[in-house]
Scaffold this active site. Structure first.
Site, PDB file in Angstrom:
ATOM      1  CG  ASN A 146     -25.848   2.932  24.867  1.00 43.74           C
ATOM      2  OD1 ASN A 146     -24.810   2.435  24.452  1.00 43.74           O
ATOM      3  ND2 ASN A 146     -26.011   3.322  26.125  1.00 43.74           N
ATOM      4  NE  ARG A 191     -22.280   5.667  25.718  1.00 41.48           N
ATOM      5  CZ  ARG A 191     -22.117   4.948  26.805  1.00 41.48           C
ATOM      6  NH1 ARG A 191     -22.978   4.002  27.107  1.00 41.48           N
ATOM      7  NH2 ARG A 191     -21.103   5.181  27.606  1.00 41.48           N
ATOM      8  CG  HIS A 194     -18.882   6.761  32.073  1.00 39.91           C
ATOM      9  ND1 HIS A 194     -17.828   6.334  32.860  1.00 39.91           N
ATOM     10  CD2 HIS A 194     -19.326   5.666  31.428  1.00 39.91           C
ATOM     11  CE1 HIS A 194     -17.639   5.047  32.696  1.00 39.91           C
ATOM     12  NE2 HIS A 194     -18.539   4.619  31.818  1.00 39.91           N
ATOM     13  NE  ARG A 225     -14.264  -1.232  30.430  1.00 43.86           N
ATOM     14  CZ  ARG A 225     -15.025  -0.168  30.272  1.00 43.86           C
ATOM     15  NH1 ARG A 225     -14.475   1.011  30.059  1.00 43.86           N
ATOM     16  NH2 ARG A 225     -16.338  -0.253  30.310  1.00 43.86           N
ATOM     17  CD  GLU A 262     -24.864   6.765  30.350  1.00 47.00           C
ATOM     18  OE1 GLU A 262     -25.460   5.704  30.609  1.00 47.00           O
ATOM     19  OE2 GLU A 262     -23.654   6.829  30.115  1.00 47.00           O
TER      20      GLU A 262
END
Ligand code: AMP
Length: 401
Positions: free
Chosen positions: A7, A88, A176, A237, A385
């Protein structure tokens, strides 16, 4: 079967080595500050020994060399022991599921880069560097978007002229996905009921953040859109901004499209509002110390989570459990309490003491912080994840080998 999950962010690279027969983590680590002074490599072996050391990592290729050297000094005798590498990737474009990397997959990821400008360049670089070093391995791209293809058209469409939806395929794709899918499974385990019977609201609150409505195991709406900027306020963001305001700002400040993109992705969110940091720990500390902008950033972050969770409650027509996850969701009692303040009438009652005490970890992944009187369960779940990615990768390897 051994699967290495990677990742990568713009200046970091996390990796986890799984033995898939029992989904055991054999090794896990992270290199931070890639391309900067003082890169660090921290890792944990199967016996849970933690090590942190300096790393030579002027770029992602050098960081991968460091990772492979460490794995070869530890759990692997040869890189050919690995059955596959799972990478990822943010946006899969036309790919709805994880896919074996080939030139078409790479060009699709490249095509999606304007939508994920902070992450895709580093992800592409990492995949290419990894394929140079391990040309014989099976490489699989696992997309954040896979979980949200079940969102129905009325929730996915933007109110733009028809051809953007029909010809260009512009729709809410969400992100996500690995985290929302993982915590939903864990919530079902904890409730002792099949996922196929449950309505869940999952709040992934980290540097990136999104809320998801999950109806019987399927994502039916999420706060992130087709790019990684819509919805909640995030570390840097902006989240939702009136779209009409964007061209006004561009004209007023004579900003180019790239400068506007940089403002929305890098200079906004918690950092932009607080002027303190993008890191929630620092914002909470500054707010507690009397910094008004930090307090406003904290309040606005929590308010937007509350607003989206409320919307998802209506979308689902009620729910069985609400889940907090991600670095902020798992670790901040303050944020959890603010998000669910004054929602008792809707069925959410937090137990203040359990909320303050809740500590999740890889060994204690689920904490229930609901009061006895809470109609809806409130859970804190440590996301994983990487395991979800390894499972996606196993599916691809299983079918293509
Ligand atoms: P992630 O992107 O999931 O790694 O989450 C990163 C975010 O989690 C950062 O904003 C951190 O400040 C935040 N975080 C981590 N630990 C805590 C904590 N104990 N309290 C509040 N926020 C935290």
């Amino acid at each position: 079967m051994l699967i290495l999950v990677i990742n990568s962010g713009s200046s970091s690279l996390k990796y986890t080595l799984f033995r898939m027969e029992d989904e055991a983590v054999l090794f896990a680590g992270a290199i931070d500050r890639i391309g900067q002074d003082g890169a660090r490599h921290s890792f944990r072996d199967a016996a849970n020994h933690e090590v942190e050391k300096e790393a030579y990592a002027p770029d992602h290729g050098a960081a991968l060399d460091e990772v492979f050297a460490t794995l070869l000094a530890g759990p692997l005798t040869s890189l050919s022991d690995l059955d596959a590498v799972a990478h990822r990737v943010g946006h899969g474009g036309k790919y709805r599921e994880a896919a074996r990397v080939n030139p078409d997959v790479i060009s699709e990821i490249r095509r999606m880069t304007p939508l994920i400008p902070l992450h895709h360049p580093a992800m592409i670089r990492e995949i290419e560097e990894c394929m140079i070093r391990m040309p014989q391995a099976v490489h699989v791209a696992v997309f954040d978007t896979w979980f949200h293809w079940s969102i129905p058209d009325e929730a996915a469409i933007y109110g733009l002229p028809w051809h953007y939806f029909s010809d260009r395929g512009y729709r809410r794709t969400g992100f996500h996905g690995n985290s929302h899918a993982y915590v939903a499974e864990k919530a079902a385990d904890r409730l002792g009921r099949p996922l196929g019977e449950l309505k869940l609201i999952t709040c992934h609150l980290g540097n990136g953040a999104s809320v998801c409505a999950i109806d019987r195991g399927r994502s039916v709406d999420t706060s992130l859109g087709m790019t990684s900027v819509e919805g909640l306020m995030m570390g840097t963001r902006a989240g939702d901004v009136d779209p009409g305001l964007i061209p006004v700002i561009m004209k007023e400040d004579s900003l180019s499209p790239d400068e506007m993109i940089s403002m929305l992705y890098r200079d906004s969110g918690l950092l932009g509002v607080s002027g303190v940091s993008r890191d929630m720990r620092e914002i909470e500390a500054a707010a507690a110390g009397g910094n008004d902008r930090a307090r406003l950033a904290l309040d606005a972050f929590c308010y937007k989570v509350k607003r989206y969770a409320g919307a998802m409650l209506m979308v689902l027509g009620g729910c069985d459990a609400l889940v907090f996850t991600g670095g902020i969701g798992s670790n901040s009692p303050t944020v959890r309490a603010k998000v669910l303040a004054s929602t008792e009438m809707l069925g959410f009652v937090i137990d203040a003491e359990k909320n303050a005490r809740a500590r999740t970890s890889p060994d204690n992944q689920v904490e229930d912080i609901s009061a006895k009187s809470s109609v809806i369960k409130i859970l804190v779940i440590e996301t994983f994840e990487e395991l979800m990615m390894a499972r996606q990768c196993r599916k691809v390897v299983g079918t293509k080998k």
